[in-house]
Design a protein around this motif. Structure first.
Motif, short mmCIF file in Angstrom:
data_model
loop_
_atom_site.label_atom_id
_atom_site.label_comp_id
_atom_site.label_asym_id
_atom_site.label_seq_id
_atom_site.Cartn_x
_atom_site.Cartn_y
_atom_site.Cartn_z
N HIS A 250 0.83 -1.20 0.00
CA HIS A 250 0.00 0.00 0.00
C HIS A 250 0.87 1.26 0.00
O HIS A 250 1.93 1.29 0.63
N THR A 251 0.41 2.27 -0.70
CA THR A 251 1.11 3.55 -0.72
C THR A 251 0.61 4.44 0.42
O THR A 251 -0.61 4.63 0.57
N ILE A 252 1.53 4.95 1.18
CA ILE A 252 1.21 5.82 2.31
C ILE A 252 1.56 7.25 1.90
O ILE A 252 2.67 7.53 1.43
N HIS A 253 0.63 8.15 2.09
CA HIS A 253 0.81 9.54 1.68
C HIS A 253 1.03 10.42 2.91
O HIS A 253 0.10 10.70 3.66
N GLY A 254 2.26 10.84 3.09
CA GLY A 254 2.55 11.77 4.17
C GLY A 254 2.99 11.10 5.46
O GLY A 254 2.72 9.92 5.71
N LEU A 255 3.65 11.88 6.30
CA LEU A 255 4.13 11.37 7.58
C LEU A 255 3.02 11.23 8.60
O LEU A 255 3.17 10.53 9.60
N GLY A 256 1.89 11.89 8.35
CA GLY A 256 0.81 11.85 9.34
C GLY A 256 -0.21 10.75 9.12
O GLY A 256 -1.03 10.49 10.00
N ALA B 226 6.73 11.71 11.73
CA ALA B 226 7.60 12.87 11.93
C ALA B 226 8.66 12.60 12.99
O ALA B 226 9.77 13.15 12.94
N ASP B 227 8.33 11.74 13.96
CA ASP B 227 9.28 11.43 15.04
C ASP B 227 10.49 10.65 14.53
O ASP B 227 11.51 10.57 15.22
N VAL C 145 11.45 17.99 9.32
CA VAL C 145 10.06 18.02 8.86
C VAL C 145 9.73 19.34 8.17
O VAL C 145 9.05 19.38 7.15
N ALA C 146 10.23 20.44 8.71
CA ALA C 146 9.93 21.75 8.15
C ALA C 146 10.55 21.94 6.76
O ALA C 146 10.14 22.81 6.00
#
Length: 342
Positions: free
Chosen positions: A209-215, A302-303, A310-311
């Motif tokens: 599965h493709t995960i979009h984003g760190l959140g 993000a951790d 992250v920024a």
């Protein structure tokens, strides 16, 4: 309307034909029947007294190809497309150019490409090189235009609707629609009473599965995040199109309240659903979904990044394989075993 000779031995009821506008017609539902059942088939597109042009469906669901006989000293042309391969094969004493795709997940669109090329060869009398070149250039103006929802998002909507219907059977439609927060821009697909649920659907053999984003796989404070992996396979005539799933879901919501059906329409519009989009791919569940805690699977949050990174990172997309994993500890917040499509 004159039919071309059909060489398939297990015909589901449709054959190759030349339509009123003298174009080759081989319905996708016919091809999907063979792919879904793992059967091979061969359709001759050219007349018996003409050089061979045939549409080939490999057995065991291994894909489709166009075979074009190479007359005289003609060679197979080069393909400028990374997703399309043209090579030379010998079959039945004939020198053939074989057109295949290196991207099996694009087989539905590749089917349309093959018919467009074959049409230029059989109907217009062009050679393979010119037919392929004109088809590619003819489609190039459309490549920058989105064809409705992407395949990934269409499969995803299939899965989310299946979960939504199961949810409604447990807590009712009003509460179920309250939980479906993905269309409104929330990080996770469903916000249950005491947990969140992210739903991913794939048509591949493995649970990739493709995960979009760190959140997307990050838990909200105090709320466990669960991950549901759904696998679909081509269902042939017995499968469900996305339009079928949408229609069944709307009817189920409307049975409780017309207002709830209208609310569902708004959520469907928010995810990009359009009833006018091309929709002839039929799917069925391959097996029961895998439901695990996000903390029990490989993920990026993000951790995991160095302080301050992250920024400076705009986009993070990655693919995770959860095949064979299982959750440790408490049961999932929603039973998705034997989950059907709506």
């Amino acid at each position: 309307m004159g039919s071309r000779r059909n060489e398939a031995e297990d015909d589901p009821g449709e054959s190759v034909s030349v339509g009123e506008a003298s174009t080759i017609e081989l319905p996708w539902t016919t091809v999907e029947h063979y792919l879904g059942h793992g059967l091979g088939a061969s359709y001759r597109l050219s007349a018996a007294d003409e050089p061979l042009v045939s549409y080939e469906i490999a057995d065991a669901g291994r894909g489709i190809a166009l075979h074009v006989e190479l007359a005289g000293r003609h060679h197979a042309p080069r393909s400028p497309l990374a997703a399309v391969r043209i090579d030379r094969v010998l079959h039945g004493g004939r020198r053939l150019a074989r057109v295949t795709t290196t991207e099996p997940e694009l087989v539905r669109d590749f089917h349309d490409l093959l018919l467009a090329v074959a049409d230029r060869i059989v109907v217009d009398g062009q050679g393979l090189a010119r037919a392929f070149d004109e088809t590619v250039h003819g489609w190039s103006a459309l490549l920058g235009r989105p064809r409705g929802l992407s395949r990934e998002r269409r499969l995803g909507l299939h899965g989310e609707l299946a979960v939504l219907v199961r949810m409604a059977g447990t807590i009712g439609w009003r509460a179920a629609l309250d939980t479906w927060v993905g269309p409104t821009g929330e990080e996770h697909d469903f916000a249950l009473e005491s947990a969140d649920l992210e739903v991913k659907t794939t048509a591949s053999e493995r649970r990739r599965h493709t995960i979009h984003g760190l959140g997307q796989l990050t838990e909200t404070a105090g709320r466990p995040l669960w991950f549901a992996s759904l696998r679909l396979t081509r269902g042939g005539t017995g499968g469900r199109t996305l339009a079928d799933s949408v229609r069944a879901t709307r009817e189920a919501a409307a049975a409780e309240s017309i207002a709830l059906s209208r609310r569902l329409d708004g959520l469907l519009e928010a995810v990009g659903w359009d009833a006018e989009q091309p929709d002839d791919e039929r799917w069925t569940p391959r097996d029961s979904p895998l439901v695990i805690r996000a903390t029990d699977m490989p993920r990026l949050t993000a951790d995991d990044l160095p302080e301050g990174a992250v920024a400076r990172i705009d986009t993070v997309n990655y693919t995770v394989d959860v095949t064979g994993l299982s959750s440790i500890g408490q049961p999932p917040p929603l039973d998705l075993s034997d989950l059907p499509l709506p």
